[in-house]
Design a protein around this motif. Structure first.
Motif, short mmCIF file in Angstrom:
data_model
loop_
_atom_site.label_atom_id
_atom_site.label_comp_id
_atom_site.label_asym_id
_atom_site.label_seq_id
_atom_site.Cartn_x
_atom_site.Cartn_y
_atom_site.Cartn_z
N SER A 38 0.84 -1.19 0.00
CA SER A 38 0.00 0.00 0.00
C SER A 38 0.88 1.25 0.00
N ALA A 39 0.35 2.32 -0.55
CA ALA A 39 1.15 3.53 -0.72
C ALA A 39 1.65 4.05 0.62
N SER A 40 0.88 3.78 1.71
CA SER A 40 1.26 4.37 2.99
C SER A 40 2.27 3.51 3.76
N ALA A 41 2.48 2.26 3.33
CA ALA A 41 3.40 1.40 4.08
C ALA A 41 4.83 1.89 3.88
N ALA A 42 5.53 2.10 5.01
CA ALA A 42 6.90 2.58 4.91
C ALA A 42 7.86 1.41 4.98
N LYS A 43 9.08 1.64 4.48
CA LYS A 43 10.08 0.57 4.50
C LYS A 43 11.20 0.95 5.48
N TYR A 44 11.42 0.08 6.43
CA TYR A 44 12.40 0.36 7.49
C TYR A 44 13.57 -0.60 7.39
N ALA A 45 14.77 -0.06 7.57
CA ALA A 45 15.97 -0.91 7.46
C ALA A 45 16.63 -1.11 8.82
N ILE A 46 17.17 -2.30 9.00
CA ILE A 46 17.98 -2.57 10.19
C ILE A 46 19.29 -3.20 9.71
N ILE A 47 20.41 -2.73 10.27
CA ILE A 47 21.73 -3.28 9.93
C ILE A 47 22.42 -3.70 11.22
N THR A 48 22.70 -4.99 11.32
CA THR A 48 23.39 -5.48 12.53
C THR A 48 24.90 -5.42 12.34
N LYS A 49 25.63 -5.77 13.41
CA LYS A 49 27.09 -5.76 13.31
C LYS A 49 27.61 -6.91 12.46
N GLN A 50 26.91 -8.04 12.52
CA GLN A 50 27.42 -9.19 11.78
C GLN A 50 26.37 -10.29 11.64
N LYS A 51 26.57 -11.08 10.61
CA LYS A 51 25.74 -12.25 10.36
C LYS A 51 26.19 -13.39 11.29
N ASP A 52 25.37 -14.43 11.39
CA ASP A 52 25.73 -15.62 12.16
C ASP A 52 26.06 -15.33 13.62
N ASN A 53 25.36 -14.38 14.20
CA ASN A 53 25.50 -14.08 15.63
C ASN A 53 24.09 -14.21 16.19
N ALA A 54 23.87 -15.22 17.03
CA ALA A 54 22.52 -15.53 17.51
C ALA A 54 21.87 -14.36 18.24
N TYR A 55 22.70 -13.56 18.90
CA TYR A 55 22.20 -12.37 19.60
C TYR A 55 21.57 -11.40 18.58
N ASN A 56 22.29 -11.18 17.47
CA ASN A 56 21.76 -10.29 16.43
C ASN A 56 20.49 -10.86 15.79
N GLU A 57 20.45 -12.18 15.63
CA GLU A 57 19.25 -12.81 15.05
C GLU A 57 18.02 -12.53 15.91
N LYS A 58 18.21 -12.53 17.22
CA LYS A 58 17.08 -12.26 18.13
C LYS A 58 16.63 -10.80 18.00
N ILE A 59 17.59 -9.90 17.87
CA ILE A 59 17.24 -8.47 17.70
C ILE A 59 16.43 -8.31 16.41
N ILE A 60 16.91 -8.95 15.34
CA ILE A 60 16.21 -8.86 14.04
C ILE A 60 14.79 -9.40 14.19
N SER A 61 14.68 -10.52 14.89
CA SER A 61 13.34 -11.12 14.98
C SER A 61 12.37 -10.24 15.77
N GLY A 62 12.87 -9.57 16.82
CA GLY A 62 12.02 -8.61 17.55
C GLY A 62 11.62 -7.45 16.65
N PHE A 63 12.57 -6.95 15.87
CA PHE A 63 12.33 -5.82 14.96
C PHE A 63 11.28 -6.20 13.92
N GLN A 64 11.47 -7.38 13.31
CA GLN A 64 10.54 -7.82 12.27
C GLN A 64 9.13 -8.03 12.81
N SER A 65 9.03 -8.56 14.04
CA SER A 65 7.69 -8.85 14.57
C SER A 65 6.88 -7.56 14.71
#
Ligand code: RAM
Length: 349
Positions: A38-65
């Motif tokens: 939809s035209a009103s939906a905004a796109k938000y970016a998140i950039i973590t420090k590194q891939k394959d870090n379980a801590y970062n995966e949890k942050i991403i999953s909270g952000f996505q939810s």
């Protein structure tokens, strides 16, 4: 219809290429003609420090939810080598994509400063989480727990676990990580109190949040300091690597720091190397980062001291002054994990 599906697939592929290894998950993919969003939906970016870090995966999953539940789109950048150069490329790609906000955990705040300023100049909001961007290169820092509070908590753990005296070492992440450096400098400040006078900090080793390097650094510490009593690792990658190195070598050195319960459960408890450790909820850190991104974009906050915003069922948060002259919001506090509660937490994060 087929044509639309195809263009969505091509757009998804292009988005993946745009950030190198970057976009792990796009919650709602935009198409070149804009049909599926939809035209009103905004796109938000998140950039973590590194891939394959379980801590970062949890942050991403909270952000996505949160992005999913608020009907927004999100794109994720995860540097495969964990370098500032990869993050700079991702920021520049997200500027070209015209995202609404970039949330970043900078690997090196100085190196990221110029591109984050360019993002803000082009009208994109910028916030940092986990580790601060420079105060003039962000609008707000989402701080997992108070810097001095983390330092004091870790110092008291070292004091307690060492029995009040002896040598100890720090196993950090990278020497450019501002969060690590601020915690370490606050720990050194805390150590000036007479209560810590019999503790000797013999070395600060850097494992760069790379498992093998952290493992090797731990082994070097164990060899170099036969009288070492405690290693404190304020990094989840360092904790896991150090726990394995201590266990593999049969060392009696004790370990504490900031560890992920799911990675550390096997090393906590009587007869194990880690009596107890701390962390905060990385899912909540990601969720608050998402609410901040949306609030900055919608203009309900600008990152000024005293502003308040709501973060769903986590309640209201207030913007306060940060020690670097910028502003921050503090999400939680260091929570203690020991043999008493580790089994309750190891499945959660
Ligand atoms: C690691 C990272 C991160 C730190 C946590 C505790 O995964 O170094 O920056 O906050 O551990």
């Amino acid at each position: 219809m087929k044509k639309i599906l195809l263009s969505a697939a091509v757009a998804a592929m292009l988005a993946l290429m745009a950030v190198g290894c970057g976009v792990r998950h796009v919650t709602k993919e935009n198409t070149e003609s804009g049909e599926s969003v939809s035209a009103s939906a905004a796109k938000y970016a998140i950039i973590t420090k590194q891939k394959d870090n379980a801590y970062n995966e949890k942050i991403i999953s909270g952000f996505q939810s949160v992005m999913e539940s608020t009907g927004n789109t999100c794109v994720v950048g995860e540097p495969s080598k964990g370098t500032a150069a990869e993050q700079i490329k991702m920021v520049n790609d997200f500027i070209s994509e015209k995202v609404s906000c970039i949330a970043i955990a900078p690997e090196d705040a100085d190196a990221l400063s110029d591109c984050l300023k360019s993002a803000m100049k082009s009208g994109i909001d910028v916030c940092s989480f986990d580790t601060p961007a420079l105060s003039d290169s962000r609008e707000l820092f989402i701080n997992q727990a108070g810097t001095n509070q983390i330092a004091l908590t870790l110092m008291d753990a070292v004091l307690d676990i060492s029995g009040g005296k002896g040598s100890w070492a720090i196993l950090s992440a990278s020497s450019t990580a501002s969060n690590q450096n601020e915690w370490i400098s606050s720990m050194k400040q805390t150590m000036k109190d007479a209560k810590y006078k019999d503790l000797q900090l013999v070395e600060i080793a850097y494992g760069d949040d790379a498992y093998q390097k952290s493992y090797n650094q731990t082994k070097s510490l164990l060899q170099s300091y036969p009288d070492l009593k405690v290693i404190c690792a304020p990094t989840t990658v360092g904790m896991k690597a150090a726990a394995n190195a201590i266990t593999d070598t049969g060392s009696k050195v004790k370990l504490t720091g900031l560890g992920l319960p799911s990675e550390m459960a096997d090393f906590i408890g009587s007869g194990k190397c880690c009596p107890y450790m701390y962390l905060w909820n990385p899912l909540n850190l990601g969720r608050v980062t998402a609410y901040v991104s949306v609030a900055l974009d919608e203009g309900s906050i600008t990152g000024d001291v005293g502003e308040e915003f709501k973060a769903g069922d986590m309640g209201a948060f207030k913007v306060t002054k940060a020690s670097d002259g910028g502003t921050e919001v503090i999400v939680g506090y260091p929570f203690k994990f020991s043999a008493d509660n580790i089994d309750d937490w190891k499945e959660i994060y």
